[in-house]
Design a protein around this motif. Structure first.
Motif, PDB file in Angstrom:
ATOM      1  N   THR A  36       0.850  -1.190   0.000  1.00 57.36           N
ATOM      2  CA  THR A  36       0.000   0.000   0.000  1.00 57.36           C
ATOM      3  C   THR A  36       0.884   1.238   0.000  1.00 57.36           C
ATOM      4  O   THR A  36       1.747   1.395   0.868  1.00 57.36           O
ATOM      5  CB  THR A  36      -0.929   0.036   1.223  1.00 57.36           C
ATOM      6  OG1 THR A  36      -1.779  -1.118   1.206  1.00 57.36           O
ATOM      7  CG2 THR A  36      -1.788   1.289   1.209  1.00 57.36           C
ATOM      8  N   ALA A  38       0.833   5.357   0.257  1.00 58.60           N
ATOM      9  CA  ALA A  38      -0.023   6.439   0.730  1.00 58.60           C
ATOM     10  C   ALA A  38       0.793   7.714   0.858  1.00 58.60           C
ATOM     11  O   ALA A  38       2.008   7.670   1.082  1.00 58.60           O
ATOM     12  CB  ALA A  38      -0.655   6.076   2.076  1.00 58.60           C
ATOM     13  N   HIS A  40       1.134  12.139  -0.479  1.00 59.02           N
ATOM     14  CA  HIS A  40       0.777  13.212  -1.399  1.00 59.02           C
ATOM     15  C   HIS A  40       1.927  13.447  -2.369  1.00 59.02           C
ATOM     16  O   HIS A  40       3.095  13.389  -1.981  1.00 59.02           O
ATOM     17  CB  HIS A  40       0.476  14.505  -0.643  1.00 59.02           C
ATOM     18  CG  HIS A  40      -0.534  14.349   0.456  1.00 59.02           C
ATOM     19  ND1 HIS A  40      -1.873  14.167   0.215  1.00 59.02           N
ATOM     20  CD2 HIS A  40      -0.379  14.323   1.806  1.00 59.02           C
ATOM     21  CE1 HIS A  40      -2.517  14.046   1.367  1.00 59.02           C
ATOM     22  NE2 HIS A  40      -1.627  14.137   2.354  1.00 59.02           N
ATOM     23  N   LYS A  47       2.836  10.319  -9.403  1.00 60.08           N
ATOM     24  CA  LYS A  47       2.045   9.220  -8.848  1.00 60.08           C
ATOM     25  C   LYS A  47       2.174   7.981  -9.715  1.00 60.08           C
ATOM     26  O   LYS A  47       2.371   6.863  -9.216  1.00 60.08           O
ATOM     27  CB  LYS A  47       0.577   9.639  -8.747  1.00 60.08           C
ATOM     28  CG  LYS A  47      -0.358   8.535  -8.252  1.00 60.08           C
ATOM     29  CD  LYS A  47      -1.806   9.005  -8.227  1.00 60.08           C
ATOM     30  CE  LYS A  47      -2.745   7.885  -7.793  1.00 60.08           C
ATOM     31  NZ  LYS A  47      -4.166   8.328  -7.785  1.00 60.08           N
ATOM     32  N   GLU A  51       3.853   4.212  -8.703  1.00 62.41           N
ATOM     33  CA  GLU A  51       3.177   2.922  -8.883  1.00 62.41           C
ATOM     34  C   GLU A  51       4.050   1.958  -9.671  1.00 62.41           C
ATOM     35  O   GLU A  51       4.205   0.781  -9.304  1.00 62.41           O
ATOM     36  CB  GLU A  51       1.849   3.126  -9.604  1.00 62.41           C
ATOM     37  CG  GLU A  51       0.835   3.941  -8.820  1.00 62.41           C
ATOM     38  CD  GLU A  51      -0.386   4.283  -9.658  1.00 62.41           C
ATOM     39  OE1 GLU A  51      -0.518   3.735 -10.781  1.00 62.41           O
ATOM     40  OE2 GLU A  51      -1.222   5.084  -9.195  1.00 62.41           O
ATOM     41  N   ALA A  64      -1.945  -1.489  -3.717  1.00 56.80           N
ATOM     42  CA  ALA A  64      -3.051  -0.583  -3.414  1.00 56.80           C
ATOM     43  C   ALA A  64      -2.480   0.834  -3.357  1.00 56.80           C
ATOM     44  O   ALA A  64      -1.453   1.069  -2.711  1.00 56.80           O
ATOM     45  CB  ALA A  64      -3.705  -0.945  -2.083  1.00 56.80           C
ATOM     46  N   VAL A  65      -3.128   1.760  -4.047  1.00 63.08           N
ATOM     47  CA  VAL A  65      -2.606   3.122  -4.141  1.00 63.08           C
ATOM     48  C   VAL A  65      -3.556   4.097  -3.451  1.00 63.08           C
ATOM     49  O   VAL A  65      -4.725   4.214  -3.840  1.00 63.08           O
ATOM     50  CB  VAL A  65      -2.400   3.536  -5.615  1.00 63.08           C
ATOM     51  CG1 VAL A  65      -1.822   4.948  -5.679  1.00 63.08           C
ATOM     52  CG2 VAL A  65      -1.488   2.549  -6.330  1.00 63.08           C
ATOM     53  N   GLU A  66      -3.057   4.758  -2.432  1.00 59.51           N
ATOM     54  CA  GLU A  66      -3.830   5.768  -1.699  1.00 59.51           C
ATOM     55  C   GLU A  66      -3.081   7.097  -1.718  1.00 59.51           C
ATOM     56  O   GLU A  66      -2.993   7.797  -0.713  1.00 59.51           O
ATOM     57  CB  GLU A  66      -4.078   5.292  -0.269  1.00 59.51           C
ATOM     58  CG  GLU A  66      -4.877   3.983  -0.190  1.00 59.51           C
ATOM     59  CD  GLU A  66      -5.057   3.481   1.227  1.00 59.51           C
ATOM     60  OE1 GLU A  66      -4.566   4.162   2.159  1.00 59.51           O
ATOM     61  OE2 GLU A  66      -5.679   2.415   1.402  1.00 59.51           O
ATOM     62  N   ILE A  67      -2.525   7.417  -2.875  1.00 56.77           N
ATOM     63  CA  ILE A  67      -1.748   8.641  -3.053  1.00 56.77           C
ATOM     64  C   ILE A  67      -2.652   9.729  -3.638  1.00 56.77           C
ATOM     65  O   ILE A  67      -3.350   9.497  -4.622  1.00 56.77           O
ATOM     66  CB  ILE A  67      -0.549   8.408  -3.996  1.00 56.77           C
ATOM     67  CG1 ILE A  67       0.404   7.366  -3.405  1.00 56.77           C
ATOM     68  CG2 ILE A  67       0.191   9.718  -4.260  1.00 56.77           C
ATOM     69  CD1 ILE A  67       1.543   6.992  -4.334  1.00 56.77           C
ATOM     70  N   ASP A  68      -2.622  10.906  -3.037  1.00 56.03           N
ATOM     71  CA  ASP A  68      -3.370  12.059  -3.538  1.00 56.03           C
ATOM     72  C   ASP A  68      -2.445  12.957  -4.353  1.00 56.03           C
ATOM     73  O   ASP A  68      -1.273  13.132  -3.996  1.00 56.03           O
ATOM     74  CB  ASP A  68      -3.961  12.877  -2.385  1.00 56.03           C
ATOM     75  CG  ASP A  68      -4.992  12.092  -1.591  1.00 56.03           C
ATOM     76  OD1 ASP A  68      -5.715  11.284  -2.206  1.00 56.03           O
ATOM     77  OD2 ASP A  68      -5.058  12.275  -0.365  1.00 56.03           O
TER      78      ASP A  68
END
Length: 217
Positions: A36, A38, A40, A47, A51, A64-68
């Motif tokens: 995962t 995460a 910014h 981004k 990945e 799993a990507v939770e990058i803003d």
């Protein structure tokens, strides 16, 4: 097989090694081989590169990507500006049929629709839009026009797999239904899995690829 702790360290090191990524802004967690990410980043290409860097690490079984994407003030643009730039870039692309792709932009997120004949045209369109200033994400809804029979597509894919991934070609099965291709079987790395998927998309007439290949180490 690597432990989750080893994978976490390897992914973090790979992010630090990737020059287009500011690794200090991205956290890495690993559980049962699933990574995962995460945090910014300042742009959508950063981004995307983060990945790709994580997926290069041997032993990663899922991501799993939770990058803003938080654009700095100088990079922020209106949706209208982004749409105009996207249409110009696509219009100037020599590999795309004229007016084959439509653009919609909402809060920096670009959605591409339309039809092209080849997957390299689709990938080229999304790649060119991904680099535009102000873009926070890209949804690829471009479809491919079917041009050949299922038997020809299947033969082309299997031949490409044998040429490019000799060791794994015999462990991958190909099922074709119209323009839809399903890949199953096993490979020894994410790179070989991506190679098989790329070979499938490179066959003329393929509209959709379902990748059910598992990676074994």
């Amino acid at each position: 097989m690597k432990t989750d702790s080893q994978l976490q360290q390897d992914v973090h090191t790979e992010l630090q090694w990737e020059p287009s990524v500011n690794a200090s802004q991205i956290g890495v967690e690993v559980k049962d081989g699933i990574v995962t990410l995460a945090g910014h980043v300042d742009s959508y290409p950063e981004k995307w590169d983060a990945e790709r860097a994580a997926m290069r690490v041997a032993g990663v079984s899922g991501l799993a990507v939770e990058i803003d994407v938080k654009l700095p003030g100088t990079s922020q643009r209106t949706d209208a500006d982004i749409a105009r730039s996207a249409e110009q870039v696509l219009g100037w692309s020599s590999f795309l049929p004229k007016d084959s792709i439509k653009v919609m932009v909402e809060k920096g997120w670009v959605t591409l629709t339309g039809q092209v004949h080849w997957d390299f045209e689709r990938r080229g369109a999304t790649s060119s839009i991904r680099q535009l200033m102000g873009v926070t994400g890209v949804s690829d809804q471009i479809t491919l026009k079917q041009k050949v029979s299922s038997l020809v597509v299947k033969a082309d894919i299997e031949a490409a797999l044998k040429r490019r991934a000799q060791n794994d070609a015999q462990m991958i099965s190909v099922k074709v239904d119209g323009g839809d291709v399903t890949l199953s079987g096993t490979t020894h790395s994410w790179a070989e899995r991506d190679l098989a998927s790329h070979a499938a998309w490179s066959a003329p007439g393929v509209r959709n690829v379902v990748d059910n290949i598992t990676v074994t180490y």
